[in-house]
Enzyme design. Structure first.
Site, PDB file in Angstrom:
ATOM      1  N   THR A  43       1.132  -0.719  -0.176  1.00 54.84           N
ATOM      2  CA  THR A  43      -0.059   0.253   0.368  1.00 54.84           C
ATOM      3  C   THR A  43       0.842   1.581   0.105  1.00 54.84           C
ATOM      4  OG1 THR A  43      -2.095  -0.785   1.417  1.00 54.84           O
ATOM      5  CG2 THR A  43      -1.650   1.173   1.823  1.00 54.84           C
TER       6      THR A  43
ATOM      7  N   ASP B  32      -8.922  -1.728   3.791  1.00 56.00           N
ATOM      8  CA  ASP B  32      -9.100  -0.417   5.077  1.00 56.00           C
ATOM      9  C   ASP B  32      -8.588   0.523   4.705  1.00 56.00           C
ATOM     10  OD1 ASP B  32      -6.193  -1.496   5.000  1.00 56.00           O
ATOM     11  OD2 ASP B  32      -5.672  -0.143   6.325  1.00 56.00           O
TER      12      ASP B  32
ATOM     13  N   GLY C 165      -1.290  -3.046   5.834  1.00 55.21           N
ATOM     14  CA  GLY C 165      -1.140  -4.086   6.500  1.00 55.21           C
ATOM     15  C   GLY C 165      -2.096  -5.029   5.776  1.00 55.21           C
TER      16      GLY C 165
ATOM     17  N   GLY D 244      -5.601  -5.823   5.791  1.00 60.91           N
ATOM     18  CA  GLY D 244      -6.673  -4.827   5.924  1.00 60.91           C
ATOM     19  C   GLY D 244      -7.919  -4.629   6.556  1.00 60.91           C
TER      20      GLY D 244
HETATM   21  N1  ASP Z   1      -3.845  -2.512   3.843  1.00 63.79           N
HETATM   22  C1  ASP Z   1      -3.896  -2.899   2.419  1.00 63.79           C
HETATM   23  C2  ASP Z   1      -5.312  -4.296   2.204  1.00 63.79           C
HETATM   24  O1  ASP Z   1      -5.562  -4.488   3.519  1.00 63.79           O
HETATM   25  C3  ASP Z   1      -2.727  -3.828   1.604  1.00 63.79           C
HETATM   26  C4  ASP Z   1      -1.716  -3.403   2.710  1.00 63.79           C
HETATM   27  O2  ASP Z   1      -1.186  -2.302   3.114  1.00 63.79           O
HETATM   28  O3  ASP Z   1      -0.878  -4.454   2.790  1.00 63.79           O
HETATM   29  O4  ASP Z   1      -6.112  -3.374   1.583  1.00 63.79           O
END
Ligand code: ASP
Length: 308
Positions: free
Chosen positions: A176, A207, A228, A230
């Site tokens: 992200t 998220d 992370g 989400g």
């Molecule tokens: N947070 C992002 C999502 O869940 C993915 C990520 O940041 O790794 O879409």
């Protein structure tokens, strides 16, 4: 304009494990983060607004194929791209977000268009794309969003699923991009953009575009952009939890951010991290995994980039 600006960016918590990272790959990542910091710093050093700085920095991150957003977005299990993005203005809690969109070169620009051109906060589907066209935003075809590494990652993930050997390697699952900024007038802003998780189901929203989960800004407290798992960040309302701990419990931002990431996120099995800036310019970048592509620059100081 007595105050000094601060800008922080991240390119996701999905870093390659240190043992697999070559020196050249590491240099390439640092160089990309430095280029992006310079884009945002140029806005802030010219007395620009935090909102413009995070927009410019996130758009630059989206244009880097290295990171999971915009051009480098990961694939859904159907081999398509569905991107999420959000932006928030700490001056008035104005916010805009889009989820599950395809074809728009810079989803952060569309999130900002939703904030500035509609009465809504979050838009999806054809309605969101109509806003992009009305705003004159650039569209790209599928070839623009194709990166071999993301495609290979989808294939290996689907193969591992079929074999029953799916691991939880964050480098494969995560990614992200985001930016938070404090400008010289004391305004905060945050923006986040993502392709989501590799091999996610069509229609899954993470998220990043959810105000209070992956993105939040309020001049009274802090600006936050997360990366992370989400689902875990949504369940904990991570970004708003940090705001609430500062506002209602009187915690320092660094303590609030540490507690949410190191204690709460870890306790529910979530992996990831976030960047945040407090109203007084304090900066925190906690994560509970191997690393997080990140960087920051303070007014009058040299920029710094870090991975692990
Ligand atoms: N947070 C992002 C999502 O869940 C993915 C990520 O940041 O790794 O879409």
């Amino acid at each position: 304009m007595a105050d000094r600006f601060v800008l922080a960016i991240h390119g996701g918590a999905g870093v390659r494990p240190r043992a697999d990272m070559t020196d050249e790959q590491e240099r390439t990542c640092h160089a990309a983060l430095s280029r992006v910091l310079a884009v945002g710093e140029n806005v802030l050093s010219a007395d620009g607004a935090a909102l413009d700085a995070v927009t410019a920095a996130v758009a630059a991150l989206e244009d880097e194929p290295l990171f999971n957003a915009g051009r480098g977005a990961v694939f859904t299990r159907e081999g398509t791209h569905e991107m999420d993005a959000a932006i928030m203005d700490g001056r008035n809690r104005a916010a805009g977000a889009v989820a599950g969109i395809s074809g728009v070169r810079n989803p952060v620009h569309l999130a900002r268009a939703v904030m500035e051109r509609t009465d809504h906060v979050m838009m999806i589907g054809d309605g969101a794309l109509a806003i992009a066209r009305d705003a004159g935003l650039a569209f790209e075809d599928d070839a623009y969003f194709f990166t071999q590494e993301r495609w290979d990652s989808l294939q290996s993930t689907l193969q591992m699923e079929a074999d029953g050997t799916l691991d939880d390697d964050p480098a494969r699952r995560h990614g992200t991009v985001g930016a938070v900024a404090l400008d010289r007038t004391g305004n905060l802003a945050a923006a986040t953009s993502t392709g989501g998780m590799t091999a996610k189901r069509a229609g899954r929203v993470g998220d990043s575009p959810i105000i209070g989960a992956g993105t939040f800004a309020d001049d009274a407290t802090c600006a936050v952009s997360a990366t992370g798992d989400g689902e875990a960040f949504i369940r904990l309302s991570v970004a708003h939890e940090i705001d609430a701990r500062i506002r209602l419990a009187g915690q320092r931002m660094s303590e609030a951010a540490r507690a949410v990431v190191t204690d709460e996120l870890t306790a529910i099995g979530g992996s990831g991290g976030l960047i945040c800036i407090a109203r007084d310019g304090a900066l925190a970048m906690p994560f509970n995994c191997d690393g997080m592509y990140r960087g920051f620059v303070r007014d009058g100081c040299a920029p710094e980039t870090e991975i692990y």
